[in-house]
Design an enzyme around this catalytic site. Sequence first.
Site, PDB file in Angstrom:
ATOM      1  CE  LYS A 204       2.855  -7.790  -8.181  1.00 51.53           C
ATOM      2  NZ  LYS A 204       1.597  -8.014  -7.514  1.00 51.53           N
TER       3      LYS A 204
HETATM    4  P1  FBP Z   1      -2.683  -7.483 -11.119  1.00 49.65           P
HETATM    5  O1  FBP Z   1      -2.071  -8.569 -11.965  1.00 49.65           O
HETATM    6  O2  FBP Z   1      -4.139  -7.639 -10.947  1.00 49.65           O
HETATM    7  O3  FBP Z   1      -2.254  -6.127 -11.592  1.00 49.65           O
HETATM    8  O4  FBP Z   1      -2.079  -7.716  -9.683  1.00 49.65           O
HETATM    9  C1  FBP Z   1      -0.829  -7.264  -9.332  1.00 49.65           C
HETATM   10  C2  FBP Z   1      -0.940  -6.291  -8.190  1.00 49.65           C
HETATM   11  O5  FBP Z   1       0.330  -5.978  -7.681  1.00 49.65           O
HETATM   12  C3  FBP Z   1      -1.806  -6.759  -7.057  1.00 49.65           C
HETATM   13  O6  FBP Z   1      -1.086  -7.511  -6.132  1.00 49.65           O
HETATM   14  C4  FBP Z   1      -2.315  -5.456  -6.533  1.00 49.65           C
HETATM   15  O7  FBP Z   1      -3.560  -5.570  -5.925  1.00 49.65           O
HETATM   16  C5  FBP Z   1      -2.469  -4.649  -7.763  1.00 49.65           C
HETATM   17  O8  FBP Z   1      -1.500  -5.081  -8.663  1.00 49.65           O
HETATM   18  C6  FBP Z   1      -2.302  -3.173  -7.492  1.00 49.65           C
HETATM   19  O9  FBP Z   1      -2.472  -2.510  -8.695  1.00 49.65           O
HETATM   20  P2  FBP Z   1      -2.548  -0.941  -8.735  1.00 49.65           P
HETATM   21  O10 FBP Z   1      -1.574  -0.437  -7.719  1.00 49.65           O
HETATM   22  O11 FBP Z   1      -2.170  -0.613 -10.141  1.00 49.65           O
HETATM   23  O12 FBP Z   1      -3.943  -0.572  -8.388  1.00 49.65           O
END
Ligand code: FBP
Length: 313
Positions: A204
């Site tokens: 991911k």
């Molecule tokens: P989102 O679709 O809300 O961006 O979620 C993906 C994700 O990987 C979550 O699993 C994680 O909490 C978040 O993004 C972390 O985002 P960032 O590191 O940008 O704060």
Amino acid sequence: MLLTPKVREILSWYESDNPGTKANLARILMQGKLGGTGRMVILPVDQGFEHGPARSFAPNPAAYDPRYHFELAIEAGLNAYAAPLGMIEAGAATYAGCIPTILKVNSSNSLATSKDQAVTATVGDALRLGCAAIGFTIYPGSEEQFGMMEELREIAEEAKAAGLAVVVWSYPRGPMLDKAGETALDICAYAAHVAALLGAHIIKVKPPTGVISLAAAKPTYDKSPVEDDAARRIAHIVQACFGGRRLVVFSGGEAKGAEALLAEARAIHEGGGNGSIVGRNAFQRSKPDALQLLADMIAVYQGQAPAVTKAAA
Ligand code: FBP
């Protein structure tokens, strides 16, 4: 249930895995409206840890209840639901067998000053809760990156031996990277490749921009440029995932308009990515809007994209 030829082909890429891990990958790949296509849409809800409860759930207070997320993922016909221990435990019995779950086994929070995560769940928890996979974040580039990679090595070995799949969130950050660097094309490709090298079954990353960040990589990209088009950039990330022989999904990011998300999904589809893993842009919308948006995204991955979304922006 018979596996589709596409899913059989994908499973054949994972040459070292035992039948348990392959069956769990198949559970994810065969679930929901995209079941059997090799494409996926996954709901990740670890933002309570990462950003705190109000920033995460105040826009749609129904989402404070962990059961909401199981239901959203099931009703939308998604492939899987990923969350930390407490969230999965809170719906484990009610939704057992309804949707594959991915137990996020490490977590950060917005009060931390270091770019690191704590290990907050175990392989034993994932097995007890009937999860299909564990999820683990690494921060390539952070001062703590090698410790995180060593933790992943240990827990991934244990997960694979127990027949679970391993999903790696590979998010570059640290002193060498400014904000633009974290989503630069070369850095996202590097982070995706590192996750593949660490043995991830599903990788991911964030969708890349056209920026090239690492000075040492610039001459190579000058010589072999990646066309500055969103789908070509996705295709480059797919290349970095063992030439497309590892599954790669792209995160949604902060709340944005439906059209922007659908444009991203179209680029992922066209570039050969395996799908989207979208949290805030799903659960921060009202449920009807989220269901419409997720249906439109799924339609993109089914190759029958509506030209304009019906979802509220
Ligand atoms: P989102 O679709 O809300 O961006 O979620 C993906 C994700 O990987 C979550 O699993 C994680 O909490 C978040 O993004 C972390 O985002 P960032 O590191 O940008 O704060």
